[in-house]
Design a protein around this motif. Structure first.
Motif, short mmCIF file in Angstrom:
data_model
loop_
_atom_site.label_atom_id
_atom_site.label_comp_id
_atom_site.label_asym_id
_atom_site.label_seq_id
_atom_site.Cartn_x
_atom_site.Cartn_y
_atom_site.Cartn_z
N HIS A 1 9.08 -1.60 -0.28
CA HIS A 1 8.27 -2.76 -0.66
C HIS A 1 8.09 -2.81 -2.18
O HIS A 1 8.26 -1.80 -2.85
N HIS B 1 6.03 -2.57 -4.58
CA HIS B 1 4.93 -2.00 -5.36
C HIS B 1 5.51 -0.96 -6.32
O HIS B 1 6.42 -0.20 -5.94
N ASP C 1 4.71 1.93 -7.42
CA ASP C 1 4.83 3.35 -7.07
C ASP C 1 6.03 3.62 -6.15
O ASP C 1 6.39 4.77 -5.92
N HIS C 2 6.69 2.54 -5.67
CA HIS C 2 7.85 2.71 -4.79
C HIS C 2 9.17 2.31 -5.44
O HIS C 2 10.23 2.78 -5.01
N HIS D 1 0.35 -5.47 3.72
CA HIS D 1 0.11 -4.63 2.53
C HIS D 1 0.92 -5.16 1.34
O HIS D 1 0.47 -5.11 0.20
N ASP E 1 4.05 2.10 3.28
CA ASP E 1 2.60 1.96 3.12
C ASP E 1 2.00 1.10 4.23
O ASP E 1 0.86 0.67 4.14
ZN LIG Z 1 2.18 -0.15 -1.53
#
Ligand SMILES: [Zn+2]
Ligand SMILES: [Zn+2]
Length: 337
Positions: A84, A86, A88-89, A182, A199
């Motif tokens: 996804h 975001h 942090d990914h 999310h 997540d």
């Molecule tokens: Zn996330």
């Protein structure tokens, strides 16, 4: 924070899955997964690219070779799947793709975050600023929160995407399930009896929700639907998330997350009995009185997602309609119907 060691898992289909962890941000550990035996060597997620995040994943790859006897290194990665959009990914993506040729895939609803990152950041920042005003955050505080919001995102840049992932798609023994909420393009990946739950499902934390008034396809309504959808997938023995430990009680965990949201919805409704109503900021002050820094932002969006869910379903009303008519973007005051 101590990084968890590399851990090896094996699916019922014989696919080896290595968990490589990184310090995505000073207070956040994120996991990436190296998938071997399902088509080309595949890396699922790339960490944040912030600080030592990418080095941590490289060290994880070294450990896979050294401690687990796999003859695989960074240059062997041929496919990178982002669960996804975001930071942090996917924030580390550019640092990974520099020296290697790997196909990059992400769900269609998050593709634009990767390919037009700068545009997305600008548009999303504006939407968040608008949301904070509507949530009743004091104007002096909005500037502080906006700084926090953009701080963790500035080191990232756009990257080309080679393929998009669709719900239900199968690829070399990986089955993708679109689970929006999310994040719009959040996918879970089923490999035999192991689910990479990203997540969407975490073992301890109830995954963060944000209102769909900021970004379409997020919001608690989509999330709860996607929670039911993932519960229909049979035979998950083990789920591995984007953070925290392995989930051995997957189906039970889905129920716990649902109950947690129901409790939050009840608590919010019980705080909105007064006809004078409350703003989202006032609700967040009551529900999360001790949060600081980044968590202030999470609290305001989490509460907003729940208020939006109730409002969309007719359980709340806006009480300051005169002000809404007069002013451009005033704080909305909600009261239970
Ligand atoms: Zn996330
Ligand atoms: Zn995450």
């Amino acid at each position: 924070m101590t990084l968890p060691p590399v851990e090896r898992f094996e699916s019922s289909t014989g696919v080896r899955i290595y968990r490589l962890s990184c310090q995505a941000f000073p207070t956040l550990i994120a996991h990436t997964y190296l998938v071997l035996g399902a088509g080309p060597v595949t890396l699922v997620d790339t960490g944040s690219g912030y600080g030592d995040s990418t080095n941590h994943i490289m060290e994880g790859l070294d450990s896979v070779r050294r401690d687990f006897g796999e003859s695989v290194g960074r240059r062997d990665i041929r496919r990178i799947i982002i669960t996804h959009g975001h930071v942090d990914h996917f924030g580390g993506l550019v640092q990974f793709t520099g020296p290697i040729t790997a196909e990059i895939g992400i769900h269609g609803l998050d593709k634009w975050v990767l390919v037009s990152y700068e545009e997305r950041l600008l548009v999303a920042t504006k939407a968040v600023r608008f949301y904070f005003a509507q949530a009743g955050v004091a104007p002096t505080r909005v500037a502080e929160l906006m700084e926090l919001y953009t701080y963790s995102k500035r080191h990232v840049q756009s990257v080309a995407v080679d393929f998009t992932i669709a719900d239900g798609q199968e690829l070399d023994g990986l089955r993708f399930i679109h689970t929006p909420g999310h994040c719009p393009g959040q996918v879970c990946i089923l490999i035999g009896d192991v689910l990479l739950s990203a997540d969407h499902v975490l073992p301890r934390t109830t995954p963060h929700q944000s209102p769909e008034s900021i970004t379409a396809w997020t919001g608690l309504g989509h999330y709860l639907e996607a929670l039911s959808k993932i519960g229909q997938v049979d035979g998950v023995r083990l789920a591995l998330g984007g953070h925290e430990g392995p989930i051995e009680n997957f189906y039970e965990r889905l129920g716990q997350i649902r109950v947690d949201h129901e409790r939050k919805l009840d608590r919010i409704q019980s705080l909105l009995g007064d006809p004078a109503g409350r703003t989202i900021q006032e609700l967040a002050d009551r529900l999360y009185p001790t949060v600081t820094e980044w968590n202030v932002l999470l609290a305001l969006t989490e509460v907003g997602a729940h208020v939006e869910y109730l409002y969309e379903r007719g359980a709340l009303r806006v009480v300051n309609l005169d002000q809404v008519e007069r002013e451009d973007n005033p704080a909305l005051r909600f009261s239970a119907r």
